[in-house]
Scaffold this motif. Structure first.
Motif, PDB file in Angstrom:
ATOM      1  N   ALA A  63      27.668 -67.525  46.138  1.00  0.00           N
ATOM      2  CA  ALA A  63      26.070 -67.536  46.245  1.00  0.00           C
ATOM      3  C   ALA A  63      25.890 -67.068  43.755  1.00  0.00           C
ATOM      4  O   ALA A  63      26.845 -66.535  43.433  1.00  0.00           O
ATOM      5  CB  ALA A  63      25.533 -65.665  45.784  1.00  0.00           C
ATOM      6  N   ALA A  64      24.877 -66.900  43.110  1.00  0.00           N
ATOM      7  CA  ALA A  64      24.692 -66.789  41.228  1.00  0.00           C
ATOM      8  C   ALA A  64      25.284 -65.453  41.610  1.00  0.00           C
ATOM      9  O   ALA A  64      25.148 -64.485  42.513  1.00  0.00           O
ATOM     10  CB  ALA A  64      23.401 -67.599  41.598  1.00  0.00           C
ATOM     11  N   GLY A  65      25.686 -65.431  40.055  1.00  0.00           N
ATOM     12  CA  GLY A  65      26.218 -64.099  39.927  1.00  0.00           C
ATOM     13  C   GLY A  65      27.555 -63.926  40.793  1.00  0.00           C
ATOM     14  O   GLY A  65      27.653 -62.916  39.599  1.00  0.00           O
ATOM     15  N   MET A  66      28.543 -64.403  40.898  1.00  0.00           N
ATOM     16  CA  MET A  66      29.726 -64.229  41.759  1.00  0.00           C
ATOM     17  C   MET A  66      30.306 -64.528  40.540  1.00  0.00           C
ATOM     18  O   MET A  66      30.322 -65.502  39.729  1.00  0.00           O
ATOM     19  CB  MET A  66      30.355 -65.020  42.650  1.00  0.00           C
ATOM     20  N   ASP A  67      31.787 -63.749  39.941  1.00  0.00           N
ATOM     21  CA  ASP A  67      32.562 -63.697  39.091  1.00  0.00           C
ATOM     22  C   ASP A  67      33.836 -63.434  39.588  1.00  0.00           C
ATOM     23  O   ASP A  67      34.599 -62.656  40.394  1.00  0.00           O
ATOM     24  CB  ASP A  67      32.314 -62.610  38.749  1.00  0.00           C
ATOM     25  N   LEU A  68      34.523 -64.878  40.016  1.00  0.00           N
ATOM     26  CA  LEU A  68      34.959 -65.105  41.490  1.00  0.00           C
ATOM     27  C   LEU A  68      36.689 -65.785  40.976  1.00  0.00           C
ATOM     28  O   LEU A  68      36.565 -66.439  40.200  1.00  0.00           O
ATOM     29  CB  LEU A  68      34.795 -66.324  42.832  1.00  0.00           C
ATOM     30  N   VAL A  69      37.737 -65.459  41.392  1.00  0.00           N
ATOM     31  CA  VAL A  69      38.974 -65.735  41.007  1.00  0.00           C
ATOM     32  C   VAL A  69      40.018 -66.065  42.262  1.00  0.00           C
ATOM     33  O   VAL A  69      39.822 -65.578  43.184  1.00  0.00           O
ATOM     34  CB  VAL A  69      40.437 -64.928  40.666  1.00  0.00           C
ATOM     35  N   ALA A  70      39.900 -67.175  42.222  1.00  0.00           N
ATOM     36  CA  ALA A  70      40.203 -68.209  43.585  1.00  0.00           C
ATOM     37  C   ALA A  70      41.749 -68.548  43.508  1.00  0.00           C
ATOM     38  O   ALA A  70      42.251 -69.220  42.911  1.00  0.00           O
ATOM     39  CB  ALA A  70      39.641 -69.253  44.585  1.00  0.00           C
ATOM     40  N   LEU A  71      43.057 -67.754  44.626  1.00  0.00           N
ATOM     41  CA  LEU A  71      44.630 -68.104  44.541  1.00  0.00           C
ATOM     42  C   LEU A  71      44.650 -68.626  45.726  1.00  0.00           C
ATOM     43  O   LEU A  71      44.650 -68.229  46.971  1.00  0.00           O
ATOM     44  CB  LEU A  71      44.902 -66.750  43.629  1.00  0.00           C
ATOM     45  N   ALA A  72      45.933 -69.760  45.676  1.00  0.00           N
ATOM     46  CA  ALA A  72      46.441 -70.376  46.788  1.00  0.00           C
ATOM     47  C   ALA A  72      47.624 -69.710  46.658  1.00  0.00           C
ATOM     48  O   ALA A  72      48.444 -69.112  46.051  1.00  0.00           O
ATOM     49  CB  ALA A  72      46.707 -71.722  46.318  1.00  0.00           C
ATOM     50  N   VAL A  73      47.833 -69.037  47.862  1.00  0.00           N
ATOM     51  CA  VAL A  73      49.159 -68.080  48.220  1.00  0.00           C
ATOM     52  C   VAL A  73      49.490 -68.100  49.004  1.00  0.00           C
ATOM     53  O   VAL A  73      49.443 -69.159  50.251  1.00  0.00           O
ATOM     54  CB  VAL A  73      48.500 -66.578  48.702  1.00  0.00           C
ATOM     55  N   PRO A  74      50.350 -68.136  49.745  1.00  0.00           N
ATOM     56  CA  PRO A  74      51.269 -68.659  51.076  1.00  0.00           C
ATOM     57  C   PRO A  74      50.995 -67.943  52.173  1.00  0.00           C
ATOM     58  O   PRO A  74      50.526 -67.098  52.652  1.00  0.00           O
ATOM     59  CB  PRO A  74      53.392 -67.916  50.711  1.00  0.00           C
ATOM     60  N   ALA A  75      51.037 -68.650  53.169  1.00  0.00           N
ATOM     61  CA  ALA A  75      50.036 -68.644  54.745  1.00  0.00           C
ATOM     62  C   ALA A  75      51.007 -68.655  55.979  1.00  0.00           C
ATOM     63  O   ALA A  75      52.079 -69.328  55.745  1.00  0.00           O
ATOM     64  CB  ALA A  75      48.920 -69.461  54.987  1.00  0.00           C
ATOM     65  N   SER A  76      51.773 -67.532  56.318  1.00  0.00           N
ATOM     66  CA  SER A  76      52.585 -67.389  57.713  1.00  0.00           C
ATOM     67  C   SER A  76      52.069 -68.147  59.220  1.00  0.00           C
ATOM     68  O   SER A  76      52.518 -68.511  59.975  1.00  0.00           O
ATOM     69  CB  SER A  76      52.693 -65.907  57.665  1.00  0.00           C
ATOM     70  N   THR A  77      50.503 -68.266  59.099  1.00  0.00           N
ATOM     71  CA  THR A  77      49.967 -68.465  60.425  1.00  0.00           C
ATOM     72  C   THR A  77      49.356 -70.177  59.744  1.00  0.00           C
ATOM     73  O   THR A  77      48.771 -69.919  58.364  1.00  0.00           O
ATOM     74  CB  THR A  77      49.631 -67.798  60.839  1.00  0.00           C
ATOM     75  N   GLY A  78      48.980 -70.563  60.668  1.00  0.00           N
ATOM     76  CA  GLY A  78      48.104 -71.781  60.604  1.00  0.00           C
ATOM     77  C   GLY A  78      48.515 -72.949  60.727  1.00  0.00           C
ATOM     78  O   GLY A  78      49.773 -73.385  60.291  1.00  0.00           O
ATOM     79  N   ASN A  79      48.053 -73.982  59.752  1.00  0.00           N
ATOM     80  CA  ASN A  79      48.420 -75.506  59.409  1.00  0.00           C
ATOM     81  C   ASN A  79      48.661 -75.975  58.312  1.00  0.00           C
ATOM     82  O   ASN A  79      49.140 -77.082  58.188  1.00  0.00           O
ATOM     83  CB  ASN A  79      47.730 -76.694  60.094  1.00  0.00           C
TER      84      ASN A  79
END
Length: 434
Positions: A204-220
């Protein structure tokens, strides 16, 4: 002398009161500090500035809102929750007046590489109709990646990365993008090999985000997305990888080579009997699979199947061509360090029910066409598999010696025809699930 002492007390009191008045009129400058926990093997933590505890019991992928703290050089200390030692981080950070600083706890505790990652931000709002996004790499065991921020249906092959060749601890500058639906994908740097796929996300407009790739223990995927926000009450979001893994095998003994289409897009071409693909990464949800005679629009299998994010599947084309059909199975690719895991499938259309023997011990009794066992846990070593007519000592097929390794996962599928002198006689094909 007594009058002198009283005078000194009065003067000192006046000085003290004046000093207190100055503090009220001129409070110390403040800065904005946010903490995020991105060390996958570290326990919940407490966070201190000097001796003052500012956060308690922060879990992995947990994050605070921005906190107002005194602006100066500060001693940041991180300890296991509820304990004063060990101080896994003891670092000096400089916080200036009105600044916005995010400290991300990254690295591995067991490897002794845990450390603070500092991200300096600003307090400006996004332009009208837009949002601010920064993307970063905070997974220590993952190589450099390219990060794509595209429309949900965009073809990755034609896309340009928003952040190219991001190495561990790299964080991009601010991307100002219009509000809307997006898809965030990370590939191995310089390739189109997808390591993470968010699926469709609404920003959405107005968001201020920092998106970080971090380790995952489940999933593909080896990573998930930790998104830091400035929304009151929702300081962070975790977006897991949205892909399913699907393997396709041509197990119809009299069918010609085939093409495999996913949602009407060709995914595999000219697949002969008895070939199996590797695992294909597909977005979760209901996907349509078609099997066509190679190079034609003649469809012999047309099936839609729901796929769950983080799970793995195998699709087998089984039966003779006149009655060819799909066999969809969920694969359990979890490993055991000291054992092998193996599943057995009956995929021979004209063979009766069989007992499956491993080194002359029945491990799967009375397995009928399209039947599949659970995953068996066996010691690593060499095995000879036999297919016996169910309940008898009559052996229809004996395999060569098959070596099964510790920490490996397999599928053994009986394929071919049991008819005498069949062009593709009864046999066992071993697939490596992981």
């Amino acid at each position: 002398m007594a009058r002198f002492s009283k005078l000194m007390v009065v003067l000192l009191s006046a000085v003290f009161l004046a000093a207190c008045g100055d503090d009220d009129d001129n409070p110390p400058p403040e800065a904005n500090l946010r903490i995020a926990h991105a060390s996958a093997d570290a326990p919940n933590v407490d966070v201190y500035l000097e001796k003052d505890k500012i956060l308690s019991n922060v879990p992995y992928t947990g994050a605070s809102e921005f906190l107002s703290v005194f602006a100066k050089k500060r001693n940041l200390i991180v300890t296991p929750a509820g304990a004063s030692t060990p101080q896994v981080i003891d670092s000096t950070i400089t916080l200036t007046s009105d600044s916005f600083t995010t400290v991300v706890v990254v690295g591995s505790l067991t490897k002794g590489t845990i450390e603070p990652l500092l991200i300096s931000e600003d307090g400006t709002v996004p332009a009208a109709g837009k949002l601010k996004l920064r993307a970063g790499h905070a997974a220590p065991d993952v190589p450099a990646v390219d990060i794509y921020v595209t429309a949900p249906g965009a073809d990755l092959a034609a896309a340009t990365p928003a952040v190219a060749n991001a190495a561990y601890k790299d964080v991009s500058g601010v991307l100002q993008i219009p509000q809307g639906d997006y898809r965030i994908r990370a590939t191995l740097a310089g390739t189109k090999t997808v390591a993470y796929d968010s699926g469709a996300v609404s920003l959405a407009a107005g968001m201020d985000l920092v998106a970080l790739a971090v380790p995952a223990s489940t999933g593909n995927s080896p990573v998930q997305l930790l998104v830091l926000t400035r929304a009151t009450g929702t300081p962070r979001l975790v977006i897991p990888d949205a892909t399913s893994l699907v393997r396709v095998m041509h197990a119809s003994p009299d069918a010609p080579a085939v093409d495999v289409l996913v949602d009407n897009i060709v995914a595999l071409t000219n697949v002969p009997y008895p070939a199996a693909s590797g695992y294909l990464g597909l977005l979760s949800g209901t996907r349509n699979f078609k099997v066509n005679a190679t190079g034609t629009s003649t469809t012999v299998i047309d099936v839609s199947a729901p796929l769950t994010a983080g799970k793995s599947y195998s699709v087998f084309a089984v039966g003779f061509l006149a009655g060819i059909e799909p066999l969809l199975l969920e694969d359990d690719r979890s490993v055991l360090a000291a054992k092998a895991r193996i599943r057995v499938i009956h995929g021979s259309p004209d063979a009766p029910a069989v007992d499956v023997r491993a080194n002359d011990t029945v491990v799967v009794p009375n397995l009928a066409f399209k039947g599949a066992s659970s995953y068996l846990e066996v010691p690593p070593g060499n095995y000879v598999f036999k297919l016996n007519l169910a309940g008898t000592g009559t052996t229809a097929f004996t395999s060569p010696i098959i070596a099964l390794g510790a920490g490996k996962v397999y599928t053994a599928i009986a394929i071919g025809s049991a008819a005498p002198a069949a062009a593709n006689p009864l046999t066992i094909k071993l697939l490596i699930d992981k």
